[in-house]
Design an enzyme around this catalytic site. Structure first.
Site, PDB file in Angstrom:
ATOM      1  N   HIS A   1       0.809  -1.212   0.000  1.00 56.99           N
ATOM      2  CA  HIS A   1       0.000   0.000   0.000  1.00 56.99           C
ATOM      3  C   HIS A   1       0.850   1.273   0.000  1.00 56.99           C
ATOM      4  O   HIS A   1       1.913   1.338   0.609  1.00 56.99           O
ATOM      5  CB  HIS A   1      -0.931   0.014   1.215  1.00 56.99           C
ATOM      6  CG  HIS A   1      -0.196  -0.053   2.532  1.00 56.99           C
ATOM      7  ND1 HIS A   1       0.269   1.063   3.187  1.00 56.99           N
ATOM      8  CD2 HIS A   1       0.153  -1.111   3.292  1.00 56.99           C
ATOM      9  CE1 HIS A   1       0.860   0.697   4.305  1.00 56.99           C
ATOM     10  NE2 HIS A   1       0.811  -0.616   4.394  1.00 56.99           N
ATOM     11  N   ASP A   2       0.385   2.263  -0.731  1.00 55.66           N
ATOM     12  CA  ASP A   2       0.953   3.620  -0.741  1.00 55.66           C
ATOM     13  C   ASP A   2       2.341   3.708  -1.361  1.00 55.66           C
ATOM     14  O   ASP A   2       3.038   4.715  -1.190  1.00 55.66           O
ATOM     15  CB  ASP A   2       0.975   4.211   0.679  1.00 55.66           C
ATOM     16  CG  ASP A   2      -0.403   4.271   1.306  1.00 55.66           C
ATOM     17  OD1 ASP A   2      -1.236   5.037   0.798  1.00 55.66           O
ATOM     18  OD2 ASP A   2      -0.655   3.550   2.292  1.00 55.66           O
TER      19      ASP A   2
ATOM     20  N   GLY B   1       5.083  -0.975   2.794  1.00 52.74           N
ATOM     21  CA  GLY B   1       4.223   0.178   2.581  1.00 52.74           C
ATOM     22  C   GLY B   1       4.983   1.487   2.485  1.00 52.74           C
ATOM     23  O   GLY B   1       6.033   1.664   3.093  1.00 52.74           O
TER      24      GLY B   1
END
Length: 264
Positions: free
Chosen positions: A123-124, A141
């Site tokens: 994520h991200d 992340g």
């Protein structure tokens, strides 16, 4: 224009958007918010979930899972995004997750990348153009990977780290610190071993440019003076070099992680 072809065993949820020339193979599942741009190919058993956009001519191998919920305990089902660019080659068992509201809100992958089998983009993350991740390479992340980075098999990058343009991450390296542009890192925990000379030569970087980068590297990581003093000296001596300026800007940029340096 080529027609879109969907195998009868594939499931396309209402609301999904498929461009022209898209090919969806057997037993694929495409969620209601997914967007597949022109000429995307899903071989078979591919899952596209969530608010995911896949750019033109991207080729996705069996059992890849793109856009499923982030592996983050704080994620509560928010409508975050995964954006994948054009001309990517995504191989078997690759996983990529969308962003989180506590992060950027989106995970972004550039163009022309190769993700070999079982690689993971968390994520991200932001992944640049022409990046290669070899088998089982993993991004935690919030990682930022710039253009033309090569990550060796079974390597991993810790959350919030940055990997600069043209950097090389060796096989099984565990990166817990920021890797400078053109740097080459190996080991667990990874240390800066030198410069990615091979990568620069493969990209036809002129010999004079490589020489400047090498000279700047030696000065930056010399024993004399403080790092700040060496940064100032290199900035002045190589002010005419775009590549060296890129390294200096990377070092000066705000970051939550320390800098990867050579072994003392």
């Amino acid at each position: 224009m080529a027609d879109t072809v969907i195998h009868p065993t594939a499931i396309i949820e209402d609301g999904a958007s498929l461009g022209t020339g898209v090919r969806v193979g057997p037993f694929c599942h495409i969620g209601s918010k997914a967007v597949l741009e022109d000429d995307v190919i899903l071989k078979s058993h591919v899952v596209i979930d969530g608010n995911t956009i896949i750019g033109e001519r991207t080729n996705i191998a069996p059992f890849a899972s793109l856009g499923s919920a982030p592996q983050h305990l704080g994620y509560k089902g928010e409508d975050t995004k995964l954006i994948i660019g054009q001309d990517n080659n995504i191989r078997e068992y690759v996983t990529m997750n969308p962003g989180t509201v506590s992060g950027r809100g989106q995970t972004v992958v550039g163009n022309g990348c190769l993700f070999m089998a079982s690689t993971h983009v968390a994520h991200d993350c932001i992944v640049g153009n022409n990046v290669i991740m070899a088998n089982n390479a993993t991004l935690g992340g919030h990682v930022s990977v710039q253009d033309f980075v090569f990550m060796g098999g079974m390597s991993a990058v810790h959350q919030y780290c940055r990997v600069g343009i043209y950097a090389f991450v060796g096989a099984a390296a565990l990166v817990t610190t920021d890797v400078i542009p053109y740097g080459s890192v190996i080991g667990n925990h990874a240390r800066l071993e030198g410069l990615n000379i091979v990568g620069m030569k493969r990209r036809n970087t002129p010999r004079a440019v490589i020489h400047k980068i090498r000279s700047a590297y030696r000065l930056l990581f010399a024993q004399e003076g403080t790092l700040q003093e060496r940064i100032e000296d290199v900035s002045e001596m190589f002010s005419d070099s775009e590549e060296v300026s890129r390294i200096i800007s990377f070092i000066k940029a705000e970051s939550s992680r320390p800098l990867c340096t050579p072994k003392a």
